[in-house]
Design an enzyme around this catalytic site. Structure first.
Site, PDB file in Angstrom:
ATOM      1  N   ASP A  13       8.242  -1.444  -9.920  1.00  0.00           N
ATOM      2  CA  ASP A  13       6.808  -1.545  -9.621  1.00  0.00           C
ATOM      3  C   ASP A  13       6.380  -0.213  -9.006  1.00  0.00           C
ATOM      4  OD1 ASP A  13       4.226  -2.785  -9.099  1.00  0.00           O
ATOM      5  OD2 ASP A  13       4.800  -2.945  -7.006  1.00  0.00           O
ATOM      6  N   SER A  14       5.069  -0.067  -8.818  1.00  0.00           N
ATOM      7  CA  SER A  14       4.570   1.138  -8.153  1.00  0.00           C
ATOM      8  C   SER A  14       4.898   1.138  -6.661  1.00  0.00           C
ATOM      9  CB  SER A  14       3.057   1.220  -8.337  1.00  0.00           C
ATOM     10  OG  SER A  14       2.454   0.072  -7.783  1.00  0.00           O
ATOM     11  N   TYR A  45      -0.808   2.777  -9.025  1.00  0.00           N
ATOM     12  CA  TYR A  45      -0.894   3.057 -10.456  1.00  0.00           C
ATOM     13  C   TYR A  45      -2.246   2.608 -11.020  1.00  0.00           C
ATOM     14  CZ  TYR A  45       4.192   3.857 -11.135  1.00  0.00           C
ATOM     15  OH  TYR A  45       5.464   4.344 -11.128  1.00  0.00           O
ATOM     16  N   GLY A  46      -2.868   1.658 -10.304  1.00  0.00           N
ATOM     17  CA  GLY A  46      -4.021   0.952 -10.852  1.00  0.00           C
ATOM     18  C   GLY A  46      -5.219   1.797 -11.212  1.00  0.00           C
ATOM     19  N   CYS A  76       5.109  -5.026 -12.668  1.00  0.00           N
ATOM     20  CA  CYS A  76       3.833  -4.394 -12.333  1.00  0.00           C
ATOM     21  C   CYS A  76       2.907  -4.672 -13.517  1.00  0.00           C
ATOM     22  CB  CYS A  76       4.063  -2.893 -12.178  1.00  0.00           C
ATOM     23  SG  CYS A  76       2.561  -1.915 -12.031  1.00  0.00           S
ATOM     24  N   GLU A 156      -0.280  -2.775   1.021  1.00  0.00           N
ATOM     25  CA  GLU A 156       0.694  -1.728   1.389  1.00  0.00           C
ATOM     26  C   GLU A 156       0.586  -1.410   2.888  1.00  0.00           C
ATOM     27  OE1 GLU A 156       3.003   0.243  -0.605  1.00  0.00           O
ATOM     28  OE2 GLU A 156       2.689  -1.088  -2.321  1.00  0.00           O
ATOM     29  N   CYS A 188      -1.855  -8.837 -10.531  1.00  0.00           N
ATOM     30  CA  CYS A 188      -1.260  -7.646  -9.924  1.00  0.00           C
ATOM     31  C   CYS A 188      -0.168  -8.180  -9.016  1.00  0.00           C
ATOM     32  CB  CYS A 188      -2.299  -6.880  -9.106  1.00  0.00           C
ATOM     33  SG  CYS A 188      -1.590  -5.541  -8.121  1.00  0.00           S
ATOM     34  N   THR A 189       1.005  -7.600  -9.098  1.00  0.00           N
ATOM     35  CA  THR A 189       2.135  -8.188  -8.359  1.00  0.00           C
ATOM     36  C   THR A 189       1.997  -8.036  -6.849  1.00  0.00           C
ATOM     37  OG1 THR A 189       3.389  -6.158  -8.787  1.00  0.00           O
ATOM     38  CG2 THR A 189       3.771  -8.022 -10.256  1.00  0.00           C
ATOM     39  N   HIS A 190       1.042  -7.226  -6.399  1.00  0.00           N
ATOM     40  CA  HIS A 190       0.768  -7.154  -4.959  1.00  0.00           C
ATOM     41  C   HIS A 190      -0.020  -8.386  -4.482  1.00  0.00           C
ATOM     42  CE1 HIS A 190       1.826  -2.911  -5.316  1.00  0.00           C
ATOM     43  NE2 HIS A 190       1.695  -2.747  -4.024  1.00  0.00           N
TER      44      HIS A 190
HETATM   45  N1  DGL Z   1       1.545  -3.990  -8.385  1.00  0.00           N
HETATM   46  C1  DGL Z   1       0.974  -3.320  -9.459  1.00  0.00           C
HETATM   47  C2  DGL Z   1       0.365  -4.210 -10.506  1.00  0.00           C
HETATM   48  O1  DGL Z   1       0.839  -5.294 -10.668  1.00  0.00           O
HETATM   49  C3  DGL Z   1       0.277  -2.018  -9.280  1.00  0.00           C
HETATM   50  C4  DGL Z   1      -0.598  -1.808  -8.127  1.00  0.00           C
HETATM   51  C5  DGL Z   1      -1.001  -0.374  -8.095  1.00  0.00           C
HETATM   52  O2  DGL Z   1      -0.087   0.452  -7.983  1.00  0.00           O
HETATM   53  O3  DGL Z   1      -2.175  -0.064  -8.221  1.00  0.00           O
HETATM   54  O4  DGL Z   1      -0.551  -3.835 -11.200  1.00  0.00           O
END
Ligand code: DGL
Length: 278
Positions: A13-14, A45-46, A76, A156, A188-190
């Protein structure tokens, strides 16, 4: 090359978000070892382009393959949406799965009224991949995409339970509720790390779908079909942690503290990898 079933699974993931998927894999596949990579030096990454996210994902895949993994999970959504198709062609030597298709399947099944909200990074929403999969699986559904660019920094930063976060959640979720969605994909996995506050704002009539669960299920199925499930090994309670390894591209200390707060384990070995080694 034939793959050895006791090799680890690469998960990336990022940043910390992919830990929500790693946790689910640990739960559903307790005999497996994980090599996790969080690209903490380059998160988020988004808001980056398809080309950049694909290049970062390619570098990480190469790194994980150098560690000899038997499968790769792109934990991610942004990288799954932008890079999975390209990378599975470029690296046919290992099976690779992402989180978008499993999430879409679960949401299509969960929704009663066919109105489905997808919250994710700007990149994931712009890619339109959830919408493509959802309408492919369930042509009657209406998909409402909502980019939530402030969620990742809040997670984060460890602000999941801050009143500011609740206000931000309202700004993003209220428009979906105005459209009467009965299901929201945490695309989004966050975002599962903000589940409590999203749930509170969305109310009891809205089902939240966390693609992590379905992704681990799909991984299990893929490993079973490929005769790649690891041999049974001894457990500590419900989880086995001993052989998981965590790499980050920056801030190992902060990552370790965060990971320890969400993974039920005592001590996590985390190594810093300079992105320049890629
Ligand atoms: N956790 C990531 C996702 O599922 C990326 C979040 C990010 O880096 O912007 O998209």
């Amino acid at each position: 090359m034939s793959l050895e079933k006791n090799l680890p699974i690469g998960v990336f993931d990022s940043g910390v978000g992919g830990l929500t998927v790693a946790k689910e894999i640990m739960k559903q596949l307790p005999n497996e070892n994980i090599i996790y990579f969080g690209d903490t030096a380059r998160v988020p990454y988004g808001n980056k382009s398809r080309e950049t996210v694909t290049e970062y994902s390619r570098q990480i895949t190469t790194f994980l393959l150098s560690k000899k993994v038997k499968a790769i999970v792109i934990a991610c959504n942004t990288a799954s949406a932008f890079a999975l198709e390209t990378l599975s062609k470029e690296f046919p030597e290992v099976p690779m799965i992402g989180v978008v298709l499993p999430g879409a399947r679960a949401a299509a099944e969960a929704s009663q009224n066919g109105k489905i909200g997808v919250i994710g990074t700007a990149g994931t929403v712009r890619s339109g991949l959830y919408e493509r999969y959802l309408t492919g699986i369930r042509p009657d559904c209406q998909v409402y995409g909502q980019a939530c660019p402030l969620f990742v920094p809040l997670v984060e930063e460890g602000w999941a339970n801050d009143p500011i976060t609740e206000q931000v959640v309202h700004r993003y979720i209220d428009p979906l509720l105005d459209n009467w969605v009965d299901t929201i994909v945490l695309g989004c996995t966050h975002y599962p790390l903000l589940k409590d506050v999203i749930e509170q704002v969305a109310g009891p009539d809205v089902t939240l779908v966390n693609p992590a669960y379905e992704t681990a299920l799909e991984l299990k199925q893929m490993l079973t079909e490929g005769d790649l499930l690891a041999d049974e090994r001894k457990k500590k309670g419900n989880y086995t942690y001993s052989n998981h390894t965590f790499f980050v591209s920056d801030g190992a200390e902060q990552f370790r503290a965060f990971a320890n707060s969400i993974l039920p384990c005592e001590m996590i070995e985390t190594k810093d990898v300079n992105v320049k080694v890629f």
